[in-house]
Scaffold this active site. Structure first.
Site, PDB file in Angstrom:
ATOM      1  N   SER A   1      51.435   7.652  77.486  1.00  0.00           N
ATOM      2  CA  SER A   1      52.667   7.867  78.252  1.00  0.00           C
ATOM      3  C   SER A   1      52.374   8.197  79.711  1.00  0.00           C
ATOM      4  O   SER A   1      51.799   9.241  80.021  1.00  0.00           O
ATOM      5  CB  SER A   1      53.487   9.003  77.635  1.00  0.00           C
ATOM      6  OG  SER A   1      54.544   9.341  78.518  1.00  0.00           O
TER       7      SER A   1
ATOM      8  N   LYS B   1      61.014  -0.121  89.435  1.00  0.00           N
ATOM      9  CA  LYS B   1      61.710   1.139  89.113  1.00  0.00           C
ATOM     10  C   LYS B   1      60.735   2.321  89.126  1.00  0.00           C
ATOM     11  O   LYS B   1      61.050   3.370  89.685  1.00  0.00           O
ATOM     12  CB  LYS B   1      62.394   1.006  87.745  1.00  0.00           C
ATOM     13  CG  LYS B   1      63.193   2.225  87.323  1.00  0.00           C
ATOM     14  CD  LYS B   1      64.361   1.847  86.437  1.00  0.00           C
ATOM     15  CE  LYS B   1      63.959   1.457  85.037  1.00  0.00           C
ATOM     16  NZ  LYS B   1      63.604   2.628  84.187  1.00  0.00           N
ATOM     17  N   SER B   2      59.566   2.148  88.530  1.00  0.00           N
ATOM     18  CA  SER B   2      58.606   3.264  88.470  1.00  0.00           C
ATOM     19  C   SER B   2      58.194   3.689  89.870  1.00  0.00           C
ATOM     20  O   SER B   2      58.128   4.890  90.182  1.00  0.00           O
ATOM     21  CB  SER B   2      57.358   2.830  87.688  1.00  0.00           C
ATOM     22  OG  SER B   2      57.684   2.623  86.347  1.00  0.00           O
TER      23      SER B   2
ATOM     24  N   LYS C   1      62.587   5.249  73.113  1.00  0.00           N
ATOM     25  CA  LYS C   1      62.994   4.762  74.438  1.00  0.00           C
ATOM     26  C   LYS C   1      64.493   5.020  74.622  1.00  0.00           C
ATOM     27  O   LYS C   1      65.068   5.849  73.944  1.00  0.00           O
ATOM     28  CB  LYS C   1      62.641   3.283  74.579  1.00  0.00           C
ATOM     29  CG  LYS C   1      61.140   3.029  74.603  1.00  0.00           C
ATOM     30  CD  LYS C   1      60.512   3.628  75.840  1.00  0.00           C
ATOM     31  CE  LYS C   1      59.012   3.512  75.848  1.00  0.00           C
ATOM     32  NZ  LYS C   1      58.406   4.232  76.969  1.00  0.00           N
TER      33      LYS C   1
ATOM     34  N   GLY D   1      64.821   8.471  81.556  1.00  0.00           N
ATOM     35  CA  GLY D   1      63.729   9.300  81.045  1.00  0.00           C
ATOM     36  C   GLY D   1      62.687   9.552  82.125  1.00  0.00           C
ATOM     37  O   GLY D   1      62.142  10.657  82.233  1.00  0.00           O
TER      38      GLY D   1
ATOM     39  N   ARG E   1      59.063   7.302  92.014  1.00  0.00           N
ATOM     40  CA  ARG E   1      57.964   8.081  92.608  1.00  0.00           C
ATOM     41  C   ARG E   1      58.104   8.154  94.122  1.00  0.00           C
ATOM     42  O   ARG E   1      57.675   9.132  94.742  1.00  0.00           O
ATOM     43  CB  ARG E   1      56.622   7.477  92.180  1.00  0.00           C
ATOM     44  CG  ARG E   1      56.327   7.761  90.690  1.00  0.00           C
ATOM     45  CD  ARG E   1      55.308   6.789  90.135  1.00  0.00           C
ATOM     46  NE  ARG E   1      54.881   7.106  88.774  1.00  0.00           N
ATOM     47  CZ  ARG E   1      55.553   6.788  87.662  1.00  0.00           C
ATOM     48  NH1 ARG E   1      56.721   6.178  87.738  1.00  0.00           N
ATOM     49  NH2 ARG E   1      55.064   7.090  86.463  1.00  0.00           N
TER      50      ARG E   1
ATOM     51  N   ARG F   1      66.663  12.032  73.560  1.00  0.00           N
ATOM     52  CA  ARG F   1      65.237  11.686  73.642  1.00  0.00           C
ATOM     53  C   ARG F   1      64.352  12.935  73.655  1.00  0.00           C
ATOM     54  O   ARG F   1      64.747  13.985  74.159  1.00  0.00           O
ATOM     55  CB  ARG F   1      64.985  10.824  74.890  1.00  0.00           C
ATOM     56  CG  ARG F   1      65.727   9.500  74.790  1.00  0.00           C
ATOM     57  CD  ARG F   1      65.496   8.622  75.998  1.00  0.00           C
ATOM     58  NE  ARG F   1      64.119   8.185  76.102  1.00  0.00           N
ATOM     59  CZ  ARG F   1      63.660   7.457  77.111  1.00  0.00           C
ATOM     60  NH1 ARG F   1      64.471   7.104  78.102  1.00  0.00           N
ATOM     61  NH2 ARG F   1      62.400   7.074  77.140  1.00  0.00           N
TER      62      ARG F   1
ATOM     63  N   ASP G   1      57.739  -1.775  78.090  1.00  0.00           N
ATOM     64  CA  ASP G   1      59.169  -2.036  78.306  1.00  0.00           C
ATOM     65  C   ASP G   1      59.549  -3.486  78.028  1.00  0.00           C
ATOM     66  O   ASP G   1      60.728  -3.847  78.105  1.00  0.00           O
ATOM     67  CB  ASP G   1      59.551  -1.686  79.753  1.00  0.00           C
ATOM     68  CG  ASP G   1      59.466  -0.185  79.994  1.00  0.00           C
ATOM     69  OD1 ASP G   1      59.581   0.582  79.017  1.00  0.00           O
ATOM     70  OD2 ASP G   1      59.281   0.218  81.154  1.00  0.00           O
TER      71      ASP G   1
ATOM     72  N   ARG H   1      67.663  -2.651  78.519  1.00  0.00           N
ATOM     73  CA  ARG H   1      66.761  -3.759  78.188  1.00  0.00           C
ATOM     74  C   ARG H   1      67.228  -4.515  76.937  1.00  0.00           C
ATOM     75  O   ARG H   1      66.958  -5.701  76.801  1.00  0.00           O
ATOM     76  CB  ARG H   1      65.318  -3.261  78.044  1.00  0.00           C
ATOM     77  CG  ARG H   1      64.813  -2.632  79.344  1.00  0.00           C
ATOM     78  CD  ARG H   1      63.324  -2.629  79.494  1.00  0.00           C
ATOM     79  NE  ARG H   1      62.937  -1.688  80.530  1.00  0.00           N
ATOM     80  CZ  ARG H   1      62.969  -1.930  81.857  1.00  0.00           C
ATOM     81  NH1 ARG H   1      63.350  -3.114  82.295  1.00  0.00           N
ATOM     82  NH2 ARG H   1      62.600  -1.003  82.710  1.00  0.00           N
TER      83      ARG H   1
HETATM   84  C1  S3P Z   1      57.501   4.822  82.969  1.00  0.00           C
HETATM   85  C2  S3P Z   1      56.704   4.979  81.866  1.00  0.00           C
HETATM   86  C3  S3P Z   1      57.013   4.392  80.555  1.00  0.00           C
HETATM   87  C4  S3P Z   1      58.107   3.330  80.643  1.00  0.00           C
HETATM   88  C5  S3P Z   1      59.223   3.740  81.538  1.00  0.00           C
HETATM   89  C6  S3P Z   1      58.725   4.009  82.934  1.00  0.00           C
HETATM   90  C7  S3P Z   1      57.099   5.456  84.250  1.00  0.00           C
HETATM   91  O1  S3P Z   1      57.454   5.418  79.695  1.00  0.00           O
HETATM   92  O2  S3P Z   1      58.597   3.035  79.357  1.00  0.00           O
HETATM   93  O3  S3P Z   1      60.224   2.734  81.589  1.00  0.00           O
HETATM   94  O4  S3P Z   1      57.625   5.074  85.303  1.00  0.00           O
HETATM   95  O5  S3P Z   1      56.219   6.338  84.199  1.00  0.00           O
HETATM   96  P1  S3P Z   1      56.419   6.293  78.809  1.00  0.00           P
HETATM   97  O6  S3P Z   1      55.608   7.098  79.701  1.00  0.00           O
HETATM   98  O7  S3P Z   1      57.306   7.121  77.921  1.00  0.00           O
HETATM   99  O8  S3P Z   1      55.630   5.289  78.045  1.00  0.00           O
END
Ligand code: S3P
Length: 448
Positions: free
Chosen positions: A174, A28-29, A354, A100, A33, A128, A327, A403
């Site tokens: 973060s 997902k991350s 979260k 988020g 991006r 959030r 996560d 989750r």
């Molecule tokens: C993420 C960073 C994390 C993670 C989120 C994905 C990202 O959050 O919990 O699911 O892709 O940069 P935080 O940066 O708030 O820790």
């Protein structure tokens, strides 16, 4: 997720054994991006194995609203970028649904554009904290035109006519904040530096380099990292193959460990060390996880995992590890409920901000299913019950949190009694194939 959609309560029944060989969807991350860097690049970015979940689709819609041409061609997503510094003013509010990551990364990116942009999201995202992004953006000169109380969505920002580069020390662990500042720095002249006392997932800096930005990373003797980015550079599109998401694999791994007589193989899992804290912890708990076919692809480590039912032992999970498994605590807490002895999870206050207050949501779900625990302000201690008698039988509030939903469905597969969740729709935000894949492995779930 459509907020008007009817809830979908689901019951997960105990099952005998899981077996199979599966490939999990893209990370997902990296998928978020990919949408962002595809938008910022000159030329085309071709992406395979992109995660097609609601969260990522919202990032693709945002990329389109800001000037990218986005299309799917067979198993490839092709993004023709607008170019760094050349984004268009969005005609509508940007809706990030439950995400988020999408919201915060795009907020950073747009923080240095001299036009207004408005960010909205679902009930979970609207509760959030966004000050963690608005605070550093104000150093660039970003104006906050409107916000709900205490930095909550909906938020409208406008970048300055001339942005100033920034040096920013991230106050909490973060990757979202780090990434937001770096993305804002892309449209400011000179060097923007982010100081990161605790290393978090490094996909943004890796992908910036991959797209041709000039990024220098140094790590001090104390482990503090500094990421220095030269702004106003040209980014160039290329090909991306998104590796399997370790945070989605986590549910299959734990299911394979706690359901009796199971053996499953999970292919092409991203093994970036900033993401493997759960595997480290499970191995310390004496989990049988074989890491095979280790390789490097597209600058990232990958491996296949062979997971077999294990007699887990409780451990203390140190706070320093929390960023690399942030996560994964809900599913670790479920694994801990089946382990011998206590598992203590330290320094996990970030879980409270979260998709839900995950510390409370996990604790309440476990309690409803017969697990003894102690919930502290920033820690959780779970008492394991390897005999499983009295485990399960409860109904869990998922609180708009994918989750939490998936973790408790996994619990039901291994408990003495079924576990019900109040809504499974939210799973589509990150892992739309979850129910199908679990069913293929041998799970037994039904409407509740
Ligand atoms: C993420 C960073 C994390 C993670 C989120 C994905 C990202 O959050 O919990 O699911 O892709 O940069 P935080 O940066 O708030 O820790």
């Amino acid at each position: 997720m459509n907020p008007a959609a009817k809830k979908c309560p689901l019951k997960s029944n105990p099952v005998g054994a899981l077996a199979g060989d599966v490939e999990i969807p893209g990370d997902k991350s990296i998928s978020h991006r990919s949408a962002i860097f595809g938008l910022l690049a000159v030329g085309e970015t071709k992406i395979t194995h992109l995660l097609e979940s609601e969260d990522v689709l919202n990032s693709l819609y945002a990329a389109r609203a800001l000037g990218a041409l986005v299309r799917r061609d067979g198993d490839q997503w092709i993004i023709k970028g607008a170019g760094n510094g050349a984004l268009l003013e969005p005609e509508k509010d940007l809706d990030f649904g439950n995400s988020g990551t999408g919201c915060r990364l795009f907020m950073g990116l747009l923080g240095t554009y001299d036009f207004p942009s408005t960010f909205i999201g679902d009930a979970s995202l609207s509760s959030r904290p966004m000050n963690r992004i608005l605070d550093p953006l104000q150093l660039f000169g970003t104006q906050i035109i409107s916000q709900q109380a205490d930095g909550r969505l909906p938020i409208t920002i406008r970048g300055p006519e001339f942005a100033a580069p920034v040096e920013y020390r991230v106050p909490m662990a973060s990757a979202q904040v780090k990434s937001a500042v770096l993305l804002a720095g892309l449209n400011a002249p000179g060097i923007t530096s982010v100081i990161e006392p605790v290393m978090t997932r490094d996909h943004t800096e890796k992908m910036l380099t991959g797209f041709g930005a000039s990024v220098e990373i140094s790590t001090g003797a104390d482990g503090v990292r500094t990421i220095a980015l030269e702004g106003q550079c040209t980014l160039t599109g290329g090909e991306i193959h998104v590796p399997g998401d370790p945070s989605s694999a986590a549910f299959l791994i734990v299911a394979g460990l706690i359901v009796p007589d199971s053996k499953i193989t999970i292919r092409d899992v991203l093994m970036n060390p900033t993401r493997t804290g759960l595997i480290t912890t499970l191995l310390e708990m004496e989990a049988k996880i074989e890491i095979i076919n280790q390789r490097v692809s597209g600058g990232e480590k990958l491996a296949d995992l062979v997971v077999s039912t294990s007699e887990l032992k409780g451990v203390i999970v140190p706070g320093e590890r929390s960023a690399s498994m942030i996560d994964e605590y809900p599913i670790l807490a479920v694994a801990a409920a089946f382990a011998e002895g206590e598992t203590t999870m330290l320094d996990v206050a970030e879980l409270r901000v979260k998709e839900s207050d995950r510390l409370s949501a996990v604790a309440n779900g476990l309690k409803a299913n017969g697990v003894k625990l102690v919930e502290g302000r920033d820690f959780l201690i779970v008492e394991g019950n390897p005999q499983r008698h009295g485990l399960g039988g409860g109904r869990v509030e998922t609180s708009h949190d994918h989750r939490i939903a998936m973790s408790f469905l996994v619990m039901g597969m291994a408990a003495g009694e079924p576990v019900c969740i109040d809504d499974c729709n939210i799973i589509a935000t990150s892992f739309p194939q979850f129910l199908q894949l679990m069913g293929d492995l041998g799970a037994n779930m039904e409407p509740a």
